[in-house]
Design a protein around this motif. Structure first.
Motif, short mmCIF file in Angstrom:
data_model
loop_
_atom_site.label_atom_id
_atom_site.label_comp_id
_atom_site.label_asym_id
_atom_site.label_seq_id
_atom_site.Cartn_x
_atom_site.Cartn_y
_atom_site.Cartn_z
N LEU A 65 10.39 12.70 24.21
CA LEU A 65 11.24 13.62 23.34
C LEU A 65 10.58 14.96 23.05
CD1 LEU A 65 12.21 10.71 20.75
CD2 LEU A 65 13.50 11.68 22.60
N SER A 288 17.16 8.33 20.67
CA SER A 288 17.55 9.80 20.80
C SER A 288 17.75 10.21 22.41
CB SER A 288 16.84 10.68 19.86
OG SER A 288 16.91 10.37 18.81
N GLU A 296 24.62 15.84 21.11
CA GLU A 296 24.10 15.20 19.77
C GLU A 296 24.29 14.01 19.63
OE1 GLU A 296 26.58 16.04 16.12
OE2 GLU A 296 26.36 18.20 17.20
N ASN A 298 22.92 11.25 20.09
CA ASN A 298 21.62 10.61 20.32
C ASN A 298 21.06 9.78 19.05
OD1 ASN A 298 21.46 12.95 22.00
ND2 ASN A 298 20.67 14.17 20.49
N GLY A 377 13.58 17.06 21.59
CA GLY A 377 14.35 16.26 22.10
C GLY A 377 14.38 16.38 23.63
N ALA A 382 19.28 17.81 20.68
CA ALA A 382 19.03 17.64 19.32
C ALA A 382 20.20 17.11 18.66
CB ALA A 382 18.37 18.89 18.86
N VAL A 384 16.85 14.89 17.06
CA VAL A 384 16.16 13.61 17.35
C VAL A 384 16.26 12.57 16.17
CG1 VAL A 384 14.08 12.60 17.75
CG2 VAL A 384 14.51 14.64 19.07
#
Length: 652
Positions: A65, A288, A296, A298, A377, A382, A384
């Protein structure tokens, strides 16, 4: 394995820049487990994801990540791309082979499992009956030079609390062969082996030249037990771990079929996602990993969804792994009792039971969903997120899944415990109390609640299966009442959930398709030859698919609270195989199944989604739901092939 550098795709709406990504493709990670903890291993030989002490806790190695969030590599000094990787057949033991300019190296990685070793104390984790095996809470890494000479390097750089806190190390003995972390408030890590270890900041480093026939190793432990310190002990641990996985797999009933290899790997993956102490099943070990490059979508999947676990029971029962299904029912009973003690009626008059859609694997309350702003991320996708706000949603489809779990278990075990009966009563009554209300549905949309067709059908399933179980329990009153309610719900769905074209729709009043409706023939809502079922299945195959792969729904016409595009949903594509099989479209089902099996990762694993255009895997990885849908699809084709074989034999 994709040996070419991966191109970084910028989020939609930004000018695309084609630069090399430092992140490996999601599909190129290996998954290791000891049925308590797990980790992901990149092709480079680096552990890039591991959370301790529980799967839902903060990461110790988190570079999947953010490249600065901690990793642990053992491999050749001058290479990052191996020659080959494989699981030792029938196990979760990873074997990576490297060809360097001067020699060949084989690295073996596994999370150790051995015979039950607690002779003087009881486990503080186990709620299920202990078996013959237990996790050792140690990661073992063994490097062996099989030809020539290889320069080996080790770098262990943990970063606690999702990369926020660097580890502090100190030597754990008089020599250089063991070190331990001394970071206050975090798990104590003990690293030892037969390498000379050096401490440089948060990093533990080692360099060593291996000659042909020589072996070195390191072990990372996170319990109060010592880590292995001798090669002989490592050999025993390797043998015990391989024996554990193979003995478990031997207990199943896998068919002599072309899909057997995929079934074996999927079964082992599901077992690896089980949390043995409680019987829970992780939806996935990660958080994520994006469902759309740079997007996004995630989410944190490091929890036990009731729905996923129920589907897993279908798959595990189909392959003869009944003990895991029994353990999940026990876990569900534990969680219902916890819910009963934690929640009260609004007026405070007494306790009530509330079915949650997900739980932590050890039963601890889930924290609020939050964003980790300090992490970039995966490929800069993103935000996360950790935690999952879906726990607050009403999702009525889980009622049918829970009761069907018990129903399937009763059929396989030919017994109904009082605890299982209590689960049925609680669940059916909850379904009947709320089936007329809107909910967020199986896909956990974050838009407005709707009268989702599948949610209604699953409430029917709860009442219908519940009535059969009540009859077995000799409760005639409930059997009759629940059967009548099932009939009422069924009629309502057939009246309001079908459009003018004779196809079931996503929700009442809509004309949109939804891939969750592929479950209707699988749960027996209507016979497979019913024209409404066939029309729905074929419409999804033709209109809700891209390059033959199935979307959950059209994001541009569904209020899911995000609106961003996503790839095809692997589970739904396997559901289509199952549904096509049920309606007799066997040629089409086999062709799609072959494509899906070919789309597996190099190690036979599946993430949540597949990009139909590129075959790239997206989303959290590996995904339990994808693997159990694979099992269902392949087993339905196996049974269809067997039926066709019987017909041919009779004609002969």
């Amino acid at each position: 394995m994709n040996l070419l550098p991966q191109l970084l795709v910028e989020p939609a709406g930004l000018e695309a820049t084609r630069v090399l990504s430092p992140f490996p493709p999601i599909a190129d990670y290996a998954f290791l487990s000891d049925c308590e903890n797990n980790c992901l291993v990149a092709p480079s030989g680096a552990i890039e994801w591991m959370c301790l002490p529980h799967p839902h806790d903060a990461s110790v190695f988190g570079s999947i990540l953010d490249r600065s969030a901690g990793s642990f590599r053992l491999g050749p000094a001058d290479l990052s791309i191996p020659s080959s990787r494989r699981y030792v057949p029938g196990t979760m033991v990873l074997e990576t082979t490297w060809q360097t300019r001067t020699g060949w190296l084989v690295v073996t990685d596994f999370l150790a499992v051995g015979p039950w070793h607690r002779t003087a104390d009881r486990s503080a984790l186990h709620r299920r009956t202990p078996t013959d095996f237990d996790a050792r809470h140690v990661l073992v890494r063994i490097a062996r030079c099989v030809h020539g000479v290889v320069d080996l390097t080790l770098k262990c750089a943990p970063a606690f609390d999702y990369g926020r806190i660097d580890a502090s190390w100190e030597y754990a003995g008089p020599g250089y062969d063991a070190v331990a972390t001394s970071t206050p408030g975090h798990s104590r890590l003990l690293l030892g082996g037969n390498l000379r270890l050096g401490i440089e900041g948060r990093n533990v480093l080692a360099r060593h030249r291996l000659h042909e026939g020589e072996t070195c190793f390191v072990s990372l432990g996170w319990s109060d037990r010592p880590v292995p310190t001798a090669l002989e002990e490592l050999g025993r641990l390797t043998g015990e771990t391989e024996a554990f996985w193979r003995a478990w797999l031997d207990a199943g009933e896998l068919p002599d079929h072309a899909g057997r290899g995929a079934l074996e790997r999927s079964a082992l993956t599901l077992k690896g996602l089980c949390y043995t102490p409680t019987g829970a099943l992780l939806a996935a070990p990660t958080t994520s990993l994006p469902e759309h490059p740079g997007g996004e979508r995630n989410w944190d999947y490091r929890y036990s969804w009731v729905r996923d676990s129920a589907f897993a029971m279908w798959g595990l029962h189909a392959l003869g792994f009944d003990a895991e299904a029994e353990d999940f029912l026990a876990f569900l009973g534990d969680m219902l009792e916890l819910d009963s003690s934690r929640r009260s009626d609004p007026d405070g008059a007494g306790q009530r039971r509330r079915l949650s859609i997900l739980y932590s694997v050890n039963g601890e309350p889930l924290g609020e969903e939050r964003v980790l702003e300090h992490l970039s991320g995966y490929e800069h996708a993103a935000p996360v997120r950790v935690g999952n706000a879906a726990i607050e949603q009403e999702q009525h489809d889980i009622f049918g899944m829970i009761v069907d779990c018990v129903y399937q278990h009763v059929r396989n075990r030919d017994a109904l415990s009082e605890r299982s009966w209590s689960i049925v009563v609680t669940t059916v009554e909850a379904a009947l109390a709320c089936w007329r209300q809107p909910d967020r549905g199986i896909w956990e949309v974050r838009g407005e609640p709707r009268h989702f067709t599948l949610s209604k059908a699953m409430c029917w399933l709860a009442a219908e299966r519940g009535s059969q179980i009540a009859a077995l329990h000799a409760d005639a009153e409930r059997a009759a009442r629940w059967l009548a309610a099932a009939g009422e719900i069924h009629a309502d769905v057939c009246t309001h959930g079908v459009d003018a074209r004779g196809r079931f729709t996503q929700h009442y009043g809509s004309s949109e398709l939804d891939a969750s409706l592929l479950l209707l023939p699988l749960i027996g809502f209507l016979p497979p030859h019913d024209p409404r079922i066939a029309a729905t299945v074929l419409a999804i195959a033709d209109e809700l698919s891209e390059e033959g792969m199935v979307l959950r729904y059209r994001t541009e016409t569904t209020d899911d609270g995000l609106g961003q595009p996503e790839a095809s949903f692997t589970t739904c594509s396997f559901w289509l195989v199952s549904a096509l099989t049920e309606i007799g479209e066997l040629t089409r089902a086999r062709e799609l199944c072959e494509r899906l099996l070919a789309a597996a990762s190099p190690l036979g694993l599946y993430a949540e989604e597949l990009d139909p255009a590129t075959g790239r895997q997206l989303g959290n990885f590996p995904q339990a739901l994808s693997h159990l849908a694979l099992i269902d699809a392949v087993m339905r084709l196996v049974r269809a092939d067997e039926r066709q074989g019987d017909v041919v034999a009779r004609r002969l």
